[in-house]
Design an enzyme around this catalytic site. Structure first.
Site, PDB file in Angstrom:
ATOM      1  N   HIS A 287      -5.335 -12.485   9.451  1.00  0.00           N
ATOM      2  CA  HIS A 287      -5.482 -12.392  10.910  1.00  0.00           C
ATOM      3  C   HIS A 287      -6.778 -13.063  11.369  1.00  0.00           C
ATOM      4  CE1 HIS A 287      -1.974  -9.920  10.969  1.00  0.00           C
ATOM      5  NE2 HIS A 287      -2.557  -8.915  10.331  1.00  0.00           N
TER       6      HIS A 287
ATOM      7  N   HIS B  30      -7.464  -3.060   2.264  1.00  0.00           N
ATOM      8  CA  HIS B  30      -6.668  -2.979   3.485  1.00  0.00           C
ATOM      9  C   HIS B  30      -7.471  -3.492   4.677  1.00  0.00           C
ATOM     10  CE1 HIS B  30      -4.942  -1.320   7.158  1.00  0.00           C
ATOM     11  NE2 HIS B  30      -3.780  -1.510   6.547  1.00  0.00           N
TER      12      HIS B  30
ATOM     13  N   TYR C 249       0.809  -1.214   0.000  1.00  0.00           N
ATOM     14  CA  TYR C 249       0.000   0.000   0.000  1.00  0.00           C
ATOM     15  C   TYR C 249       0.849   1.273   0.000  1.00  0.00           C
ATOM     16  CZ  TYR C 249       0.734  -0.662   5.073  1.00  0.00           C
ATOM     17  OH  TYR C 249       1.281  -0.893   6.312  1.00  0.00           O
TER      18      TYR C 249
ATOM     19  N   ASP D 136       4.069 -11.243   7.973  1.00  0.00           N
ATOM     20  CA  ASP D 136       3.474  -9.924   8.170  1.00  0.00           C
ATOM     21  C   ASP D 136       4.524  -8.844   8.375  1.00  0.00           C
ATOM     22  OD1 ASP D 136       1.748  -7.840   8.642  1.00  0.00           O
ATOM     23  OD2 ASP D 136       0.701  -8.760  10.318  1.00  0.00           O
TER      24      ASP D 136
END
Length: 440
Positions: free
Chosen positions: A266, A202, A118, A317
């Site tokens: 997640h 996102h 992003y 991550d």
């Protein structure tokens, strides 16, 4: 090319001994078990696995490792340092940093990475002359490091569920709206067989409900993977309930985001109804245990998700740790902590989260298995280190670390040999790249 594996993990509950592996043009052409070692064929000592897939990466977060634990390591310490690094990166420094990070991934046995990207625009939020130049940097970084990449270009529009506008460094994350995101990313023309374009939302914090179908439709039209951060923190759930009267999972379902090509990242704080929605829609979940505990996000319901039919993958991550063995065994270990019971996932299932399932979540369904026709990815793990000496090879995932990886082959090409990257001085490159974006 030919290799002789002392042990190789094929399609079964445990590795098998004496496997002759042959490949041509980047694909396995023969896999024969129970063979004596033929003369002249490179011997892979230890256990050889299919290539590992890191299904969720933020490459620039690697610069934060070991730098966010003053003030007792609060979330705000971490976020402030993350924004500081994000504000310093440009296409050149991002290429150098990501190349070193992806090379570290290769040393850990990762043959494919899903980059949740992003960091699109300049620090003032203005488009570069080439609006996808940061994506180009990531694709080139993966090529230089010798790994495949799925570039998950991320739609990021608002600063919160309430629709607050992006401010400060966040402005470089955002496009005007989802249509502008689709127009920008739709113009990207990646080069190289090692890269695939995919989409990401996102989170429900960063993409309003009315904009979600645009991203979902973009991915569906291209049959591309679609990833989304989901219910990472309770505050996200609470804000979503206030604004929309629904959980984030239900909001995504109503907008057409969930489905077999979608991976929720997640999925830590779910209701029973959320779990049923994910399972019923065929949506996968990527767990990132080392980041989830580093940020104190919580322990996700891996057991109920699996029981509902959700395919589980893993990612590193924020790269607080790059070790997919640790991520995979934490899926079982965290479930033990959550339930007070042992024995939720077999070693083969755990390795699949770090291999075949992860590849599939990233759009590489032809990878993650040592089988004829599959991509010729191999990861060899030594069984004579202080961590692995004397183990049953079937229990490798509960003993090995990334430091035990000796050899890595990606699409038939050796990338790591004897524990060293064949093309890059990874520690030196990491140190220089991180220094460039954390000082001055």
């Amino acid at each position: 090319m030919r290799w002789y594996a002392e042990y190789a993990w094929l399609d079964g509950p445990a590795p098998v001994a004496g496997v002759l592996i042959e490949a041509e043009a980047g694909r396995f052409t023969a896999v024969t078990a129970g063979q004596p070692a033929p003369p002249g064929v490179p011997r892979l000592a230890g256990v050889t696995l299919p290539g590992l897939a890191n299904a969720h990466s933020h490459a620039f977060h690697r610069a934060l490792r070991g730098r966010t634990h003053d003030d007792r390591g609060s979330f705000w310490t971490w976020r402030d340092r993350m924004y500081a690094v994000a504000g310093r990166l440009d296409p050149d420094t991002y290429l150098v940093l990501a190349r070193a990070v992806y090379a570290e991934l290769a040393l850990a046995g990762v043959t494919c990475v899903g980059e949740f990207h992003y960091l699109h625009h300049d620090p003032q939020g203005r488009r570069y002359t080439d609006p996808n130049v940061m994506a180009d940097a990531l694709a080139q970084a993966a090529a230089d490091a010798g790994v495949r990449i799925t570039l998950l270009d991320t739609c990021y529009l608002t600063a919160g569920v309430d629709g607050a506008p992006l401010a400060g460094v966040q402005r470089r994350f955002g496009d005007a709206d989802a249509t502008a995101w689709a127009d920008r990313f739709g113009s990207w023309r990646p080069t190289g067989a090692h890269v695939r374009a995919a989409a990401a939302v996102h989170s429900v914090r960063a993409v309003p409900a009315a904009e979600l179908p645009v991203v979902a439709d973009w991915a569906a039209q291209r049959r591309a993977p679609l990833h989304v951060h989901l219910s990472e923190q309770p505050a996200e759930n609470a804000a979503c309930l206030v604004r929309y009267g629904r959980t984030p999972t239900k909001l995504l379902a109503d907008a057409g985001v969930l489905g077999p090509d979608t991976t929720a990242v997640h999925a830590t704080h779910l209701t029973d109804a959320d779990v049923a929605l994910l399972g019923g829609s065929g949506t996968g979940v990527c767990l990132c245990p080392t980041t989830e505990r580093d940020l104190a996000d919580g322990i996700g319901p891996a057991g109920p998700l699996s029981a509902a039919g959700v395919a589980l993958s893993v990612g590193s991550d924020s790269h607080a740790v790059i070790d997919l063995f640790e991520e995979a065994r934490a899926v079982e270990a965290h479930e033990r902590l959550r339930t007070g019971r042992r024995g939720h996932f077999s070693p083969a299932q755990l390795l699949a989260t770090a291999g075949e399932v992860g590849h599939r979540a990233l759009g590489w369904a032809d990878a993650g298995r040592i089988a004829v026709g599959a991509r010729a990815d191999l990861v060899t793990v030594r069984c004579d280190s202080v961590r692995t000496a004397g183990i049953d090879p079937a229990g490798l995932v509960f003993a090995a670390t990334a430091a035990d990886v000796t050899d890595v082959v990606v699409d038939g090409r050796p990338v790591v040999a004897d524990g060293r990257h064949l093309h890059l001085d990874v520690p030196a490159e990491l140190a220089a790249a991180i220094r460039a974006v954390t000082t001055g």
